[in-house]
Write an enzyme that holds these catalytic residues in place. Structure first.
Site, PDB file in Angstrom:
ATOM      1  N   MET A 174       0.863  -1.197   0.000  1.00 25.43           N
ATOM      2  CA  MET A 174       0.000   0.000   0.000  1.00 25.43           C
ATOM      3  C   MET A 174       0.896   1.242   0.000  1.00 25.43           C
ATOM      4  O   MET A 174       0.973   1.985   0.972  1.00 25.43           O
ATOM      5  CB  MET A 174      -0.917  -0.028   1.221  1.00 25.43           C
ATOM      6  CG  MET A 174      -1.902   1.122   1.307  1.00 25.43           C
ATOM      7  SD  MET A 174      -3.139   1.090   0.023  1.00 25.43           S
ATOM      8  CE  MET A 174      -4.514   0.313   0.863  1.00 25.43           C
ATOM      9  N   GLY A 175       1.592   1.446  -1.116  1.00 24.18           N
ATOM     10  CA  GLY A 175       2.446   2.628  -1.262  1.00 24.18           C
ATOM     11  C   GLY A 175       1.738   3.637  -2.145  1.00 24.18           C
ATOM     12  O   GLY A 175       0.509   3.746  -2.130  1.00 24.18           O
ATOM     13  N   ARG A 176       2.539   4.366  -2.932  1.00 23.92           N
ATOM     14  CA  ARG A 176       1.957   5.412  -3.788  1.00 23.92           C
ATOM     15  C   ARG A 176       0.962   4.813  -4.779  1.00 23.92           C
ATOM     16  O   ARG A 176      -0.154   5.313  -4.938  1.00 23.92           O
ATOM     17  CB  ARG A 176       3.082   6.150  -4.536  1.00 23.92           C
ATOM     18  CG  ARG A 176       3.910   7.051  -3.639  1.00 23.92           C
ATOM     19  CD  ARG A 176       5.136   7.548  -4.365  1.00 23.92           C
ATOM     20  NE  ARG A 176       6.057   6.481  -4.638  1.00 23.92           N
ATOM     21  CZ  ARG A 176       7.353   6.481  -4.296  1.00 23.92           C
ATOM     22  NH1 ARG A 176       7.860   7.528  -3.679  1.00 23.92           N
ATOM     23  NH2 ARG A 176       8.131   5.461  -4.581  1.00 23.92           N
ATOM     24  N   ILE A 177       1.350   3.729  -5.455  1.00 28.97           N
ATOM     25  CA  ILE A 177       0.461   3.127  -6.459  1.00 28.97           C
ATOM     26  C   ILE A 177      -0.674   2.371  -5.769  1.00 28.97           C
ATOM     27  O   ILE A 177      -1.840   2.491  -6.151  1.00 28.97           O
ATOM     28  CB  ILE A 177       1.272   2.217  -7.409  1.00 28.97           C
ATOM     29  CG1 ILE A 177       2.259   3.078  -8.220  1.00 28.97           C
ATOM     30  CG2 ILE A 177       0.353   1.416  -8.335  1.00 28.97           C
ATOM     31  CD1 ILE A 177       3.303   2.293  -8.988  1.00 28.97           C
ATOM     32  N   ARG A 208       6.492  -6.175 -10.353  1.00 34.60           N
ATOM     33  CA  ARG A 208       7.563  -6.690 -11.202  1.00 34.60           C
ATOM     34  C   ARG A 208       7.370  -8.195 -11.328  1.00 34.60           C
ATOM     35  O   ARG A 208       6.943  -8.855 -10.367  1.00 34.60           O
ATOM     36  CB  ARG A 208       8.937  -6.414 -10.587  1.00 34.60           C
ATOM     37  CG  ARG A 208       9.428  -4.989 -10.725  1.00 34.60           C
ATOM     38  CD  ARG A 208       9.853  -4.651 -12.149  1.00 34.60           C
ATOM     39  NE  ARG A 208      10.380  -3.310 -12.280  1.00 34.60           N
ATOM     40  CZ  ARG A 208       9.660  -2.232 -12.622  1.00 34.60           C
ATOM     41  NH1 ARG A 208       8.366  -2.359 -12.876  1.00 34.60           N
ATOM     42  NH2 ARG A 208      10.227  -1.043 -12.741  1.00 34.60           N
ATOM     43  N   GLU A 222      10.569 -11.442 -18.889  1.00 34.56           N
ATOM     44  CA  GLU A 222       9.778 -10.478 -19.655  1.00 34.56           C
ATOM     45  C   GLU A 222      10.534 -10.114 -20.934  1.00 34.56           C
ATOM     46  O   GLU A 222      11.619  -9.549 -20.819  1.00 34.56           O
ATOM     47  CB  GLU A 222       9.541  -9.244 -18.786  1.00 34.56           C
ATOM     48  CG  GLU A 222       8.508  -8.306 -19.341  1.00 34.56           C
ATOM     49  CD  GLU A 222       8.166  -7.214 -18.334  1.00 34.56           C
ATOM     50  OE1 GLU A 222       7.490  -7.509 -17.325  1.00 34.56           O
ATOM     51  OE2 GLU A 222       8.621  -6.083 -18.543  1.00 34.56           O
ATOM     52  N   HIS A 229       3.868  -4.859 -20.119  1.00 33.64           N
ATOM     53  CA  HIS A 229       4.432  -3.839 -19.212  1.00 33.64           C
ATOM     54  C   HIS A 229       3.962  -2.436 -19.635  1.00 33.64           C
ATOM     55  O   HIS A 229       4.767  -1.583 -20.012  1.00 33.64           O
ATOM     56  CB  HIS A 229       5.972  -3.930 -19.215  1.00 33.64           C
ATOM     57  CG  HIS A 229       6.580  -3.347 -17.967  1.00 33.64           C
ATOM     58  ND1 HIS A 229       7.696  -3.873 -17.368  1.00 33.64           N
ATOM     59  CD2 HIS A 229       6.242  -2.279 -17.221  1.00 33.64           C
ATOM     60  CE1 HIS A 229       8.009  -3.144 -16.302  1.00 33.64           C
ATOM     61  NE2 HIS A 229       7.143  -2.178 -16.202  1.00 33.64           N
TER      62      HIS A 229
HETATM   63  P1  NAP Z   1       6.166   2.751  -2.957  1.00 37.02           P
HETATM   64  O1  NAP Z   1       5.411   4.009  -2.799  1.00 37.02           O
HETATM   65  O2  NAP Z   1       7.536   2.648  -2.371  1.00 37.02           O
HETATM   66  O3  NAP Z   1       5.243   1.577  -2.383  1.00 37.02           O
HETATM   67  C1  NAP Z   1       5.688   0.278  -2.188  1.00 37.02           C
HETATM   68  C2  NAP Z   1       4.925  -0.341  -1.038  1.00 37.02           C
HETATM   69  O4  NAP Z   1       5.362  -1.692  -0.893  1.00 37.02           O
HETATM   70  C3  NAP Z   1       5.167   0.365   0.292  1.00 37.02           C
HETATM   71  O5  NAP Z   1       3.926   0.663   0.870  1.00 37.02           O
HETATM   72  C4  NAP Z   1       5.931  -0.653   1.124  1.00 37.02           C
HETATM   73  O6  NAP Z   1       5.504  -0.542   2.487  1.00 37.02           O
HETATM   74  C5  NAP Z   1       5.515  -1.978   0.500  1.00 37.02           C
HETATM   75  N1  NAP Z   1       6.541  -3.007   0.664  1.00 37.02           N
HETATM   76  C6  NAP Z   1       7.855  -2.923   0.385  1.00 37.02           C
HETATM   77  N2  NAP Z   1       8.471  -4.080   0.686  1.00 37.02           N
HETATM   78  C7  NAP Z   1       7.514  -4.912   1.174  1.00 37.02           C
HETATM   79  C8  NAP Z   1       7.525  -6.249   1.671  1.00 37.02           C
HETATM   80  N3  NAP Z   1       8.649  -6.929   1.753  1.00 37.02           N
HETATM   81  N4  NAP Z   1       6.358  -6.775   2.067  1.00 37.02           N
HETATM   82  C9  NAP Z   1       5.199  -6.055   2.031  1.00 37.02           C
HETATM   83  N5  NAP Z   1       5.131  -4.785   1.572  1.00 37.02           N
HETATM   84  C10 NAP Z   1       6.283  -4.220   1.145  1.00 37.02           C
HETATM   85  O7  NAP Z   1       6.349   2.356  -4.487  1.00 37.02           O
HETATM   86  P2  NAP Z   1       5.397   2.722  -5.713  1.00 37.02           P
HETATM   87  O8  NAP Z   1       5.812   4.021  -6.300  1.00 37.02           O
HETATM   88  O9  NAP Z   1       3.993   2.511  -5.303  1.00 37.02           O
HETATM   89  O10 NAP Z   1       5.873   1.597  -6.764  1.00 37.02           O
HETATM   90  C11 NAP Z   1       5.838   0.236  -6.419  1.00 37.02           C
HETATM   91  C12 NAP Z   1       6.471  -0.612  -7.506  1.00 37.02           C
HETATM   92  O11 NAP Z   1       5.602  -0.692  -8.619  1.00 37.02           O
HETATM   93  C13 NAP Z   1       7.766  -0.050  -8.111  1.00 37.02           C
HETATM   94  O12 NAP Z   1       8.898  -0.344  -7.325  1.00 37.02           O
HETATM   95  C14 NAP Z   1       7.814  -0.709  -9.472  1.00 37.02           C
HETATM   96  O13 NAP Z   1       8.568  -1.899  -9.431  1.00 37.02           O
HETATM   97  C15 NAP Z   1       6.365  -1.026  -9.752  1.00 37.02           C
HETATM   98  N6  NAP Z   1       5.855  -0.239 -10.885  1.00 37.02           N
HETATM   99  C16 NAP Z   1       5.399  -0.896 -11.983  1.00 37.02           C
HETATM  100  C17 NAP Z   1       4.918  -0.173 -13.056  1.00 37.02           C
HETATM  101  C18 NAP Z   1       4.414  -0.885 -14.277  1.00 37.02           C
HETATM  102  O14 NAP Z   1       4.574  -0.354 -15.370  1.00 37.02           O
HETATM  103  N7  NAP Z   1       3.795  -2.027 -14.136  1.00 37.02           N
HETATM  104  C19 NAP Z   1       4.892   1.220 -13.027  1.00 37.02           C
HETATM  105  C20 NAP Z   1       5.361   1.857 -11.900  1.00 37.02           C
HETATM  106  C21 NAP Z   1       5.841   1.118 -10.830  1.00 37.02           C
HETATM  107  P3  NAP Z   1       6.472  -0.957   3.696  1.00 37.02           P
HETATM  108  O15 NAP Z   1       7.761  -0.215   3.481  1.00 37.02           O
HETATM  109  O16 NAP Z   1       5.715  -0.545   4.906  1.00 37.02           O
HETATM  110  O17 NAP Z   1       6.629  -2.433   3.603  1.00 37.02           O
END
Ligand code: NAP
Length: 316
Positions: A150-153, A233, A262, A281
């Site tokens: 539950m981060g930004r996305i 990912r 991929e 993707h």
């Molecule tokens: P973010 O804001 O850092 O959110 C990631 C969330 O994951 C955080 O809430 C974090 O909370 C949680 N997390 C991290 N490690 C964890 C674990 N071991 N177990 C459970 N929760 C965990 O990142 P974001 O900007 O939302 O982006 C997330 C990811 O989406 C990127 O890193 C990228 O790989 C992927 N993405 C994919 C696309 C696409 O084209 N499909 C586009 C953009 C991004 P905690 O720290 O509290 O655990």
């Protein structure tokens, strides 16, 4: 080309909008030229299509002052290696949340309501008569959505799901009281989230901890009527276990924006299954979001080359 401009290595060809933003500021050098060695140093690295980048490669580019990544996920860059060499790494968080969450919902709707199967059928010669018995899918509104990460996305996915009257569960390493209050999201351990959710959406970064997070045991914990969506990912999910889960109907369906590897080999069994929807993707792939990503990533690059703080610097 102006030989006095700083030389930046990038995976080419770059999108035309990026090339025009870089024009007059840097000279782009393809990887094979940069790694072949030259008298003129490389001052920066621009990672566009997720090229692997580690310390051994950086040692062959000793003049590098900045790494700028087009995108938020930086799992292809060995961050400790960059930090050990005092090279800041920039990325583009925030600006792609909406587009990526929209893609998660697109996959969720398409899998739950069997849209791609329906589209194939509607175009095929077999579709001759409407029959209320075919292609029944699963309800979406009012169902339980489990967000892993539950981060930004993830938060943007939760906002969209509220519009579908979904009950929201989430799992992170840390609780977020603001989403619990604002979005009525309930924090649960991963096992409970998997067991109770009708739709599980993966939004975690790829790290050593999340690599293979969804293996056979986790997929078996999900309901046979539930759907897995991955916009994180590919390696967060064990592809072999997922193929078995979909073939043996441990779960109802999967919607994948990312896969491991991929792309999948063209003869991979996952590509033969009707209960999986795969996008190549496309999470952030809208004209508007990609333009903003171009602007921020070029800004990061130029700031790093000038020795200024980046707009967004990844914390290793
Ligand atoms: P973010 O804001 O850092 O959110 C990631 C969330 O994951 C955080 O809430 C974090 O909370 C949680 N997390 C991290 N490690 C964890 C674990 N071991 N177990 C459970 N929760 C965990 O990142 P974001 O900007 O939302 O982006 C997330 C990811 O989406 C990127 O890193 C990228 O790989 C992927 N993405 C994919 C696309 C696409 O084209 N499909 C586009 C953009 C991004 P905690 O720290 O509290 O655990």
């Amino acid at each position: 080309m102006d030989d006095t401009l700083p030389r930046v290595v990038a995976d080419t060809p770059l999108a035309p909008n990026i090339t025009s933003l870089l024009q007059g500021h840097v000279q782009i050098v393809p990887w094979r030229v940069a790694l072949a060695g030259s008298d003129q140093p490389i001052a920066g690295v621009y990672t566009y299509g997720h090229p692997h980048l580690d310390g051994a490669m950086l040692d062959r580019l000793p003049g590098v002052r900045v790494i700028s990544n087009y995108g938020v996920g930086v799992d292809h860059i060995r961050l400790p290696d960059a930090a050990a060499r005092n090279i800041p790494v920039g990325n583009t968080p925030g600006i792609l949340n909406g587009a990526t969450a929209d893609m998660a919902m697109t996959l969720l709707l398409a899998t739950g309501r069997r849209l791609i199967e329906g589209d194939r059928y509607a175009r095929s010669p077999e579709f001759t008569t409407y029959d209320p018995g075919y292609l029944l899918g699963r309800e979406i509104h009012g169902q339980t959505l489990g967000i892993v990460g539950m981060g930004r996305i993830g938060e943007q996915v939760a906002r969209r799901a509220r519009g579908f009257d979904m009950r929201i569960l989430y799992h992170n390493r840390h609780r977020k009281s603001e989403v619990e209050t604002e979005l009525a999201a309930k924090y649960v351990e991963l096992d409970r989230l998997l067991a109770e959710s009708d739709y599980v959406v993966l939004c975690v970064p790829l790290t050593a901890e999340t690599h293979g997070l969804m293996g056979a045991a986790e997929l078996q914990r999900m309901k046979s009527t539930s759907v897995l969506i991955n916009v994180a990912r590919g390696p967060v999910v064990d592809t072999r276990a997922l193929t078995e889960a979909l073939t043996e109907r441990w779960i109802y369906a999967a919607g994948l924006d990312v896969t491991d590897p991929e792309p999948l080999p063209r003869d991979h069994p996952l590509l033969q299954l009707d209960n999986v929807v795969i996008a190549p993707h496309l999470g952030s792939a809208t004209e508007q979001t990609r333009q903003r990503m171009a602007e921020v990533s070029v800004d990061n690059l130029l700031r790093g080359l000038a020795g200024q703080p980046l707009v967004h610097q990844v914390v290793a």
